[in-house]
Design a protein around this motif. Structure first.
Motif, short mmCIF file in Angstrom:
data_model
loop_
_atom_site.label_atom_id
_atom_site.label_comp_id
_atom_site.label_asym_id
_atom_site.label_seq_id
_atom_site.Cartn_x
_atom_site.Cartn_y
_atom_site.Cartn_z
N THR A 284 7.40 -9.13 -5.09
CA THR A 284 8.53 -8.70 -4.79
C THR A 284 8.66 -8.34 -3.38
O THR A 284 7.34 -7.62 -2.88
N LEU A 285 9.47 -8.83 -2.50
CA LEU A 285 9.51 -8.81 -0.89
C LEU A 285 10.09 -7.41 -0.88
O LEU A 285 11.11 -6.86 -1.43
N VAL A 286 9.43 -6.33 -0.05
CA VAL A 286 9.81 -5.19 0.21
C VAL A 286 10.09 -5.14 1.53
O VAL A 286 9.40 -4.81 2.54
N MET A 287 11.66 -5.37 1.76
CA MET A 287 11.92 -5.41 3.25
C MET A 287 12.03 -3.86 3.96
O MET A 287 12.87 -2.95 3.27
N ARG A 288 11.53 -3.93 4.95
CA ARG A 288 11.41 -2.43 5.79
C ARG A 288 11.61 -2.77 7.07
O ARG A 288 12.00 -4.02 7.57
N GLN A 289 11.38 -2.08 8.04
CA GLN A 289 11.72 -2.27 9.47
C GLN A 289 10.86 -3.05 10.38
O GLN A 289 11.30 -3.46 11.58
N SER A 290 9.49 -3.34 9.95
CA SER A 290 8.59 -4.08 10.85
C SER A 290 8.92 -5.47 10.84
O SER A 290 8.56 -6.02 11.72
N ALA A 291 9.66 -6.14 9.90
CA ALA A 291 9.82 -7.49 10.03
C ALA A 291 11.24 -7.99 9.29
O ALA A 291 11.67 -7.00 8.45
N HIS B 169 0.88 -1.13 0.26
CA HIS B 169 0.18 0.03 0.11
C HIS B 169 0.86 1.23 0.02
O HIS B 169 1.88 1.30 0.65
N PRO B 170 0.46 2.16 -0.65
CA PRO B 170 1.27 3.53 -0.69
C PRO B 170 1.71 3.94 0.50
O PRO B 170 2.87 4.73 0.88
N LEU B 171 1.15 3.95 1.50
CA LEU B 171 1.12 4.46 2.89
C LEU B 171 2.20 3.57 3.67
O LEU B 171 2.68 4.01 4.92
N SER B 172 2.40 2.18 3.19
CA SER B 172 3.27 1.31 4.16
C SER B 172 4.68 1.72 4.55
O SER B 172 5.03 1.30 5.55
N ARG B 173 5.20 2.81 3.48
CA ARG B 173 6.52 3.19 3.79
C ARG B 173 6.52 4.16 5.01
O ARG B 173 7.55 4.57 5.43
N TYR B 174 5.30 4.46 5.13
CA TYR B 174 5.17 5.85 6.23
C TYR B 174 4.91 5.65 7.80
O TYR B 174 4.60 6.16 8.43
N THR B 175 4.42 4.09 7.61
CA THR B 175 4.23 3.47 9.11
C THR B 175 5.46 3.84 10.10
O THR B 175 6.43 3.77 9.47
N CYS B 176 5.18 3.44 11.28
CA CYS B 176 6.26 3.70 12.07
C CYS B 176 6.54 2.28 13.13
O CYS B 176 5.66 2.13 13.87
N PRO B 177 7.24 1.43 12.97
CA PRO B 177 8.23 1.36 11.77
C PRO B 177 7.69 1.15 10.38
O PRO B 177 6.34 0.66 10.24
N ALA B 178 8.41 1.28 9.33
CA ALA B 178 7.85 0.95 7.83
C ALA B 178 7.71 -0.59 7.84
O ALA B 178 8.23 -1.30 8.26
N LEU B 179 6.47 -0.63 7.29
CA LEU B 179 5.94 -1.81 6.92
C LEU B 179 6.62 -2.76 5.91
O LEU B 179 6.85 -2.52 4.72
N THR B 180 7.12 -4.08 6.42
CA THR B 180 7.49 -5.00 5.56
C THR B 180 6.50 -5.52 4.82
O THR B 180 5.34 -5.96 5.49
#
Length: 97
Positions: free
Chosen positions: A90-97, A40-51
């Protein structure tokens, strides 16, 4: 790790964890990890950013319409109803997992 069916559910899980004082993330001091599907477009803006898993929704929709039209054109609708479609993600690795 909690794997959510979509990013919007993950937003709720992360909010509930926060309200309970739980820390979400992949660092050793975190209580749980959260990941989801959709990117989702907002996933990168959650805290922490959502994997999340980024899926090609245009390809999904296009392939769905192709299958639907093919089924409508078939003389015997029960013939060859079991179809499997595999589309890349595509796996988008961010800080939540």
């Amino acid at each position: 790790t909690i794997l959510c069916a979509n990013d919007r559910l993950a937003f709720g899980v992360m909010a509930a964890a926060y309200s309970r004082g739980l820390k979400v993330g992949r660092r050793p001091d975190c209580d749980l990890r959260v990941a989801a599907h959709d990117d989702h477009p907002l996933s990168r803006y959650t805290c922490p950013a959502l994997t999340t898993m980024a899926q090609d929704f245009a390809a999904m929709a296009g392939r769905s319409v192709e299958i639907l039209l093919a089924l409508l054109d078939e003389a015997d609708p029960k013939q060859d109803m079991a179809r499997t479609v595999k589309l890349g993600a595509t796996l988008v690795m961010r800080q939540s997992a």
